[in-house]
Design an enzyme around this catalytic site. Structure first.
Site, PDB file in Angstrom:
ATOM      1  N   GLY A   1       0.676  -1.319   0.267  1.00 39.04           N
ATOM      2  CA  GLY A   1      -0.036  -0.095  -0.284  1.00 39.04           C
ATOM      3  C   GLY A   1       0.756   1.269   0.016  1.00 39.04           C
TER       4      GLY A   1
ATOM      5  N   CYS B   1     -28.548  -8.434 -15.779  1.00 36.80           N
ATOM      6  CA  CYS B   1     -27.727  -8.223 -17.045  1.00 36.80           C
ATOM      7  C   CYS B   1     -28.642  -8.773 -18.301  1.00 36.80           C
ATOM      8  CB  CYS B   1     -26.493  -8.829 -17.123  1.00 36.80           C
ATOM      9  SG  CYS B   1     -25.700  -9.082 -18.930  1.00 36.80           S
TER      10      CYS B   1
ATOM     11  N   CYS C   1     -23.089  -6.708 -18.164  1.00 32.18           N
ATOM     12  CA  CYS C   1     -22.022  -6.968 -17.357  1.00 32.18           C
ATOM     13  C   CYS C   1     -20.948  -6.017 -18.081  1.00 32.18           C
ATOM     14  CB  CYS C   1     -21.796  -8.400 -17.338  1.00 32.18           C
ATOM     15  SG  CYS C   1     -22.714  -9.550 -16.766  1.00 32.18           S
TER      16      CYS C   1
END
Lengths: 207, 289
Positions: free
Chosen positions: B34, B243, B268
């Protein structure tokens, strides 16, 4: 040499200098790509033991240490060679293949290589700063074997826990290094063609 | 690898000196999950904003037998994704694929594939602004200090202001998260729907910001906690639709305008996953609708 085109006589000078010139990558961009992928894998999964065998340096450097050095070091990375590895033959090899400046000051080394005992205390090396914890030394250390047993490792990169065969008496130094997180040094451990890593983020405990 | 590739380019385009520099930054990034490692980003044969950071990271860790997939907002067939795939085909001679499960290295802009990633895979994110605090504090000297001191109060104030203005945390993409209990990071502009996939993932996740010259990483099996409050917990939001192509109720959807009379459909965003489901639907005779 007499003329500009005369070749060196191959029957003379089979000395340290030829050892210094050999042992590099056969195909620099491909060999280094595979070697780095292994280094990245083992650093991302502490305890994972990878295999590096693309380069060969004079003793006492192991094959995996030679390959790692050749993959990561260059003229921009001061290298600290511990007394165990500060042999003329290895220095010549490093000068020819890496061009990395050797330093006697561990605190300015980007990489350091040698045996645990001769590298000395971890705190001598660059540990990074609050602002830039990445500016720390990466230590490459020769070990006597490398297996998944012994000290217990947990932390990022490890699903539950794993083990690495490091000597018990290294434990206090490894734990002290982890406590400095996000500062601290990162380790690669080399044995023959085997290599494993221990980033500062890994918690090490007695196995 | 074809001789054509070797004659015209060094493997994976970058010179060896540059690759070593990027590789050293990658190792430090992995060691400090990070944390944004500065690196000397190069000019690439594509404009900033088109994935120069991701391309440099991919090039530095690519090997000849990699199978590379590139997606842009989840789609394999968009201009950016296609041109980056062709770039690596020409400069590294690697195999290409659109199948998430078959890929060994996936470069992505703004999505994490729906198909769960596995241990051998590397996911490389293209990152525009790597600093999560940048829009709150423009000075690099200050944000660096804030990371050094773990001073992330400002980010919580921002999320709190979201709640006070909108009644909920309205941040919907580039949602800040805390990595390994220490550094708050920007997971790139992925929808917050994808944030849970960052956490404890089996794949290695690498982030490259070319213009901003930063590299960071999330190793496998690393704790990534999306910031939130006890009374306003993090929610991985998605459009409440199905979808139109594969019938999925669990995927991240794109809203597509289909005419000029307000008609729209939801599909999608992950084209490979959607195709896979459509094929499976056909085989079993299920109707998507």
């Amino acid at each position: 040499m007499s003329g500009p085109l005369s070749a060196p006589n191959p029957t003379t000078q089979p000395t340290a200098s030829s050892e210094a010139l050999s042992g590099g990558f056969a195909d620099a961009s491909i060999d280094s790509a595979y070697a780095f992928r292994t280094l990245l894998d083992v650093m991302a999964r502490p305890g994972l033991i990878g295999r590096l065998a693309a380069a060969k340096a004079p003793a006492p450097a192991s094959v995996s240490m030679a390959t790692a050095l050749l993959t990561l070091c260059d003229s921009t990375t001061p290298l600290f060679l511990a007394a165990s590895h500060a042999t003329p033959a290895l220095k010549d090899w490093i000068a020819f293949h890496l061009g990395a400046p050797l330093t006697n000051n561990p605190a300015e080394a980007v990489f350091a290589a040698g045996s645990w005992d001769s590298l000395g205390e971890v705190g001598r090396f660059a540990l990074g700063s609050d602002d830039y914890p990445d500016r720390s030394t990466t230590l490459l250390i020769e070990t006597e074997h490398l297996m998944n047993e012994g000290l217990r490792l947990t932390g990022p990169g490890i699903a539950t826990s794993t083990a690495l065969s490091l000597p018990q008496h290294w434990l206090p130094a490894l734990q002290a290094n982890h406590r400095l997180y996000p500062q601290g040094v990162d380790f690669f451990f080399c044995f023959g063609e085997a290599i494993a890593a221990l980033p500062r983020s890994t918690l090490v405990e007695a196995g | 690898m074809s001789t054509l590739v070797r004659e015209h380019y060094n493997f994976a385009y970058l010179d060896e000196h540059t690759k070593r520099m990027i590789r050293r930054a990658l190792l430090k990034g992995v060691a400090i999950p990070g944390y944004q490692v500065p690196f000397a980003s190069r000019e690439m044969p594509m404009p900033y904003g088109w994935g120069t950071g991701g391309v440099q990271v991919s090039a530095a860790c690519m090997v000849p037998d990699d199978r590379v997939k590139v997606i842009d907002q989840g789609a394999d067939d968009t201009t950016n994704a296609i041109s980056i795939r062709k770039f690596f085909e020409r400069t590294a001679g690697v195999a290409l694929t659109e199948r998430t499960a078959e890929a060994t290295l996936i470069q992505t802009r703004h999505r994490i594939p729906e198909h769960p990633l596995s241990e051998g895979q590397i996911l490389v994110y293209q990152v525009p602004i790597p600093e999560p605090l940048r829009f709150l504090e423009p000075r690099e000297t200050e944000t660096r200090k804030m990371h050094a001191l773990s001073e992330y109060g400002l980010m919580h104030v921002k999320l709190y202001e979201d709640i006070s203005q909108h009644g909920e945390i309205a941040t919907s993409y580039a949602y800040p998260a805390e990595v390994n209990g220490r550094h708050v990071f920007d997971p790139s502009p992925i929808p917050k729907f994808d944030n849970p996939k960052l956490d404890n993932a089996p794949a290695l996740q690498l982030f490259g910001a070319g213009r901003e010259q930063r590299i960071y990483a999330v190793p496998p099996y690393t704790r990534v906690r999306s910031l939130d409050f006890e009374d306003y917990p993090f929610v991985a939001a998605r459009a409440e639709h199905q979808c139109a192509l594969c019938g999925a109720l669990h995927t991240y959807l794109d809203e597509v305008i289909i005419d000029d009379e307000g008609g729209r459909m939801f599909v999608c965003s992950d084209t490979d996953y959607c195709n896979e489901r459509q094929q499976a639907n056909q085989e079993t005779g299920n109707d998507a609708g």
